[in-house]
Write a protein that holds these residues in place. Structure first.
Motif: not given
Length: 486
Positions: A77-87, A89-91
């Motif tokens: 879920l943390i990777y999911g949040w990072i992916s949606e919030r920061f993109g 590529k960052i994730a």
């Protein structure tokens, strides 16, 4: 005939292949992680163990086998949040940090604690690998090759498993860890130069950046005019941003969008399909493959060569999927794979039942468990294991895709942890045949669910697929209403 006649060498696809290869080095490395337990658990349990504490216990075996999935549970879920919030590529770049650190710990390992820490870190990386990478690949791919690129994830992962079996046989696991750590560093450097997903940039209303990224993946310069087909695809992507309000939270967007026709149906289909790999028993068969071959008393090949054949067949199967997925279609492959896998598992279960509970001489047919498992791993690796990894992303609308995929991944990791952790206990109490029988029956369920509920996604835009689920649902309601009038 020029090289451009071949799809691989077409200019508009080259950078999609390049980006996919680089990002899926994470899948190759996680294949190493998956393959690690098969040969090394048997080594660690033996008197030849390289660990200073001596042979590991059954409890330590279960933790080494399952703890990578445990590490993934808290970070999906943390990777999911990072992916949606920061993109995306960052994730994806963040995957490289725990991934590289895991191999540092493995290179230093001389007892169970170091191995467990390494596998927790590899599980954290795997959480991002299995969630973000398929989404990124699906979003950068042209619809004509999206199926091939998405299924190449399984090809690369299976190559990793195959390579690990060879490394475990001929190389000290600590030296192998150094080698894989260098591959992880290579991934981080290579992917740093790849653009963000055009769909993600569009969702953030960064249209100019999205167009530049889209042109890169279609082999065009930023100042070039998009071709007619590419422009139509890009315009289709932009449709998803028309009613997107940046001031709304993802949860609010999800809540507002979930009432639209077909959304609930798509989510329920996605959640169920995401469980197909676990239902097929692949986690158990891959993690404990050498122990299972030993229990079946396979005599046609040695345990090592049986396991190597097991991994090699997975590679061939994944390549077949990549070649035929966009020609045959997802539904046909999933249906065939599910029922074929079920038949093989039921045959293996019957053999093990007779071997352990009946006074029957099976010495002349010891080839049955080997052949049934090798066929099973082929047919499951063609469809029921790889296809759900990207099918879930294909059928969901962009506004709910991130949240639903992350929840599906989270739950799959929980299931994987529980199945692997308790397999040794259940195998001793219920017998191997009972566990394999269960997986055979659940594979039958997967086949029927595919027939009755899954829409075909071959050759269709992701947005078109998500909308079609609602249209199908509406047409069914309209048909029912018409029938009610008569």
């Amino acid at each position: 005939m020029g090289l451009n006649k071949f799809q691989l060498f077409r200019k508009e696809f080259r950078y999609q292949y390049l980006a996919t290869f680089i990002v899926q080095l994470t899948a190759f490395i996680f294949g190493i992680v998956i393959g690690f337990t098969g040969p090394n658990l048997e080594l660690f349990k033996s008197e030849k163990t390289p660990l200073k504490g001596g042979p590991i216990t059954a409890e330590e075996e279960s933790w080494i086998g399952s703890i990578s999935a445990f590490g993934a549970i808290g970070f999906v879920l943390i990777y999911g949040w990072i992916s949606e919030r920061f993109g995306r590529k960052i994730a994806i770049l963040l995957i490289g940090i725990p991934q590289t650190m895991s191999w540092v710990f493995m290179a230093l390992a001389n007892d169970v604690i170091y191995i467990c820490i390494s596998r927790v870190l590899s599980g954290i990386a795997g959480a991002g690998c299995f969630y973000v990478v398929p989404v990124y690949v699906a979003e950068i791919s042209d619809k004509r090759i999206r199926g091939a690129l998405c299924t190449s994830f399984s090809v690369i992962c299976n190559i990793g498993i195959f390579i690990e079996f060879i490394l475990a046989e001929y190389m000290d696991f600590r030296n192998a860890a150094i080698l894989i750590g260098l591959v992880s560093l290579g991934f981080m450097i290579g992917f740093y130069f790849m653009p963000e997903s055009p769909q993600y940039l569009i969702s953030k209303r960064k249209i100019d950046e999205a167009e530049c990224a889209f042109k890169f993946f279609r082999g065009q310069q930023p100042n070039e005019q998009l071709s007619e087909n590419s422009q139509a695809d890009f315009d289709s992507m932009k449709e998803i941003a028309k009613d997107h309000d940046k001031s709304e939270s993802k949860i609010k967007i999800f809540r507002n969008h979930i009432s639209q026709p077909g959304t609930i149906k798509g989510i329920l289909i996605a959640i169920t399909v995401a469980q197909f790999p676990v239902m097929s028993g692949c986690f158990v068969l891959i993690t404990f493959n050498q122990g299972i071959f030993t229990a079946a008393d396979v005599r046609v090949l040695s345990v090592f060569w049986s396991s190597l054949a097991f991994a090699f067949i997975q590679i061939i199967a994944a390549i077949c999927t990549a070649v035929f997925i966009d020609k045959i279609g997802r539904r046909k492959i999933l249906t065939w794979s599910s029922f074929s896998s079920a038949i093989c598992l039921l045959i293996f279960s019957a053999y093990m039942f007779l071997k352990t509970n009946a006074n029957i001489d099976l010495n002349d047919v010891t080839w049955i468990p080997l052949v049934s498992l090798l066929i099973q791993v082929f047919v499951s690796s063609v469809g029921i294991i790889p296809v759900p990894n990207f099918y879930v992303s294909e059928i969901l609308d962009q506004k709910v895709r991130g949240l639903v995929v992350s929840v599906c991944s989270w739950w799959s990791w929980i299931e994987g942890f529980l199945v692997i952790k308790f397999y040794p206990i259940l195998e001793q109490s219920l017998g191997l045949y009972s566990i394999i029988l269960f997986f055979g029956l659940t594979s039958i369920f997967c086949g029927f669910f595919t027939i009755f509920f899954l829409p075909e996604t071959k050759g269709r835009n992701i947005e078109e697929i998500a909308k079609s689920i609602g249209k199908i649902e509406n047409s069914q309601k309209s048909s029912n209403d018409t029938n009610d009038k008569y």
